[in-house]
Design an enzyme around this catalytic site. Structure first.
Site, mmCIF file in Angstrom:
data_model
loop_
_atom_site.group_PDB
_atom_site.id
_atom_site.type_symbol
_atom_site.label_atom_id
_atom_site.label_comp_id
_atom_site.label_asym_id
_atom_site.label_seq_id
_atom_site.Cartn_x
_atom_site.Cartn_y
_atom_site.Cartn_z
ATOM 1 N N CYS A 179 8.272 -16.228 -51.184
ATOM 2 C CA CYS A 179 8.218 -15.042 -52.051
ATOM 3 C C CYS A 179 9.470 -14.945 -52.932
ATOM 4 O O CYS A 179 10.568 -14.713 -52.425
ATOM 5 C CB CYS A 179 8.058 -13.818 -51.146
ATOM 6 S SG CYS A 179 8.396 -12.246 -51.929
ATOM 7 N N CYS A 197 11.377 -11.629 -52.853
ATOM 8 C CA CYS A 197 12.058 -11.494 -51.551
ATOM 9 C C CYS A 197 13.410 -12.197 -51.597
ATOM 10 O O CYS A 197 14.415 -11.660 -51.125
ATOM 11 C CB CYS A 197 11.222 -12.102 -50.426
ATOM 12 S SG CYS A 197 9.616 -11.318 -50.204
#
Length: 114
Positions: free
Chosen positions: A40, A43
């Site tokens: 991600c 993230c």
């Protein structure tokens, strides 16, 4: 494995996750959980900021859960997108921030520490 104060604790097992929540419930500590994934991008973008918050706020428990590693935990908490930040106290969900939103993350922590 638990780490030093002022650090993000990565929960690699369900046992570690449960232990950390149990300790936080007993001490009535605010818990901020980062539900993340290695693939991600957002993230990875917010991870250093999250770690910085952990250093600045040693009285808050910062946990990190990789949703691919602990699928059952992510499922139990109905995580739909990453990153999702959950704010917990005494076993109750106080708030949730979805997305790599630095300002919202910081203001939500401040709100629950007030």
């Amino acid at each position: 494995m638990a780490s030093e104060e002022g650090q993000v604790i990565a929960c690699h097992t369900v046992e570690t996750w449960n232990e950390q929540l149990q300790k936080a419930n007993e001490s009535k500590t605010l818990v901020v959980v980062d539900f993340t994934a290695s693939w991600c991008g957002p993230c990875r973008f917010i991870a250093p900021f999250f770690a910085d918050l952990a250093k600045k706020l040693p009285n808050v428990l910062f946990l990190k859960v990789d949703t691919d590693e602990l699928k059952s935990v992510a499922s139990d908490w109905a995580i739909q997108a990453m990153p999702t930040f959950m704010f917990l106290k005494e076993g109750k969900i106080l708030d949730k921030v979805v997305g790599a939103k630095k300002d919202e993350l910081q203001s939500t922590i401040a709100k629950h520490l007030a």
